[in-house]
Each structure stands twice: as structure tokens, then as C-alpha cells.
Scaffold this motif. Structure first.
Motif: not given
Ligand SMILES: *[C@@H]1O[C@H](CO)[C@@H](O)[C@H](O)[C@H]1NC(C)=O
Length: 271
Positions: A176, A180, A211
Motif C-alpha cells: 500500500l 495506495s 499512505l
């Protein structure tokens, strides 16, 4: 009589299940070595089996002499948790010391000799501590209360996920930080909870995740090293946290039925 027959039947089932289901190294030998490791840390006295000739010892990604590192300090271990990887002949152990505050994650990889003895090959330690100036928010006693409450019960043969599934879920989470937009690909369980250092986020593994914005590129988590225990759905990954200037990071995940229930992240200061 009936009772003792029943309990030996249970033992037989357990004994037949463990070695047959997984790979090369004996569960009991790995478990015993882990106990030796925990004892060494408790007494601050290195057991010779850990200091085998040629062993590589790393603390927060830095190679140091195992005789001079953290293992030479006696620490009162308040809690320990271990997962065992028979296929890779490895273990991951988490130690929590409330005073002075430490949370220590340790991956140990062994070489299996022909006679079934284990030789310690690599000891990789990621340690976070309250005595670190960069880590004033970190509260080991608080982390301890959450770690103690976790459920790591054994899943039973019919409920285990394969190594491939377990690793894929762990990788999806770690990916991630470089993309993301893939958040939908992580199979979060309802009620998934997250512990980052000593910060606990109940019932959400996505709330407040730091993120990068979708579309911006960020550095990936690289140099991933895995310890996977199918019997409890546990995956430990050590990596270099790309978006945090490659700080040494430990993630432990619990995955059941292909879904992610726990994320425990520890990021150490770069030494
Ligand atoms: C473990 O085995 C690997 C591969 O054979 C070897 O490179 C390494 O030196 C061994 N480690 C120890 C501590 O003997």
C-alpha cells in the motif's frame, strides 16, 4: 482409564498432524530453540547454541557482535509470543518488557543438519524502546496491554490458509505504501485492529493509515524477510520501510480464512 485413552488419542492426532502437514524442521526443536533465546535475553547470558560459528546477528539492520548486542542485557520479559515456520526452519518471537520499555521482534533462521540438529544461521532483531529519544510517544506498558489481549489460538487443520495466501495478504498490505490505490485488494476482516508502536487502532486497519496520495509515487517496502506459521495464520515480515527512509520495520499479521485480523507494526530508528 477411558480418560487417559482419550487424552493419548488427542496427543497422537497432534503428533501426526504437525510434522506431516508442514516442511522440514521439527516443530519441537524450533520451539525449544526459541525458549533458549528467551532465556538468554532474560538472563543477559548468551546461550552457545545462538552464538554458533558463522552466525549473522543484526540489530535494527546493523550487523553487530552477538556477544555485545541486546542479548547481553538482562531484561525482565513480561510477555512473549512466538510463531514457528517449519518450511523455512525459522521462528519469530515478540518480547515485551514493560520496564525499561522494550518491544523486541526477533526472526531466527536455522540450518537443519542431517541428524536433525539446528544450527543458528541468522538472528535478526528489530527493537523499539522508550529510551530512544526519537520515540518519546512509545509506551511499552500500553503496547503490552494490547498484545496480551490478542487471540493467537491454533486454527486446526481444516481452517488453515496456505503459505501462498498468507504471504499474499501480508504483501498486499505492505504494497500500500507504494500504491495506495490498491487498498481494495487487501482483504481486511471486519473488526481488524492495528497496533503501531504503542498506538492502538481498534476495529479498523485503514483509519488513519499514513499512505501516500493515490497517483503519487512513494518508495516501496523492500528487503522483505518472512516467517510464516500456517497453524495460527501468522506472518512476520521484516523490511526496509521505503517511505520512512528505509527505517527497519517489523510487521506481524494474523490472517484467518484469507482475511486480515491483526496488524502489528514496529518501526525502529535507523541506526
Ligand atoms: C547455513 O547454510 C548456508 C547455506 O548452506 C551457509 O551459507 C551458512 O554459512 C550456514 N550458516 C551457518 C551458521 O553454518
Amino acid at each position: 482409564m477411558a480418560r487417559s485413552a482419550a487424552s493419548s488419542a488427542v496427543l497422537l492426532v497432534a503428533a501426526a498432524f504437525l510434522p506431516a502437514a508442514f516442511g522440514a524442521c521439527q516443530w519441537a526443536s524450533l520451539r525449544q530453540m526459541t525458549d533458549t533465546y528467551i532465556e538468554s535475553q532474560t538472563f543477559g547470558e548468551l546461550d552457545p547454541s545462538l552464538a554458533s560459528e558463522g552466525v549473522i546477528y543484526r540489530e535494527n539492520e546493523k550487523v553487530v557482535d552477538i556477544r555485545k548486542g541486546l542479548l547481553s542485557r538482562s531484561l525482565k520479559v513480561d510477555f512473549s509470543h512466538t510463531i514457528i515456520d517449519q518450511t523455512e526452519c525459522a521462528s519469530f518471537t515478540k518480547l515485551v518488557v514493560a520496564d525499561p520499555g522494550y518491544v523486541i521482534g526477533t526472526q531466527i533462521f536455522y540450518n537443519d543438519t542431517v541428524d536433525g540438529l539446528l544450527t543458528t544461521d541468522v538472528v535478526d532483531v528489530i527493537v523499539t524502546t522508550t529510551t530512544d529519544d526519537n520515540n518519546s510517544q512509545f509506551d511499552a506498558a500500553q503496547a503490552l496491554s494490547h498484545i496480551e489481549a490478542e487471540d493467537w489460538s491454533s486454527l486446526g487443520r481444516d481452517n488453515t490458509d496456505s503459505r501462498q495466501v498468507l504471504q499474499a495478504v501480508a504483501d498486499a498490505y505492505l504494497d500500500l505504501w507504494s500504491d495506495s490505490s490498491k487498498i481494495g485488494a487487501v482483504p481486511f476482516a471486519r473488526g481488524c485492529s492495528r497496533l503501531e508502536g504503542s498506538r492502538f487502532i481498534a476495529d479498523s486497519c485503514t483509519a488513519g493509515l499514513a499512505l501516500p496520495e493515490p497517483g503519487t509515487s512513494s518508495r516501496p517496502n523492500t528487503n522483505r524477510r518472512y516467517v510464516i506459521d500456517e497453524s495460527v495464520g501468522g506472518v512476520s515480515v521484516f523490511s526496509d520501510f521505503g517511505s520512512l527512509e528505509n527505517a527497519p520495520a517489523s510487521h506481524e499479521f494474523r490472517i484467518v480464512g484469507g482475511k486480515l485480523y491483526y496488524v502489528h507494526q514496529m518501526v525502529a530508528a535507523k541506526s
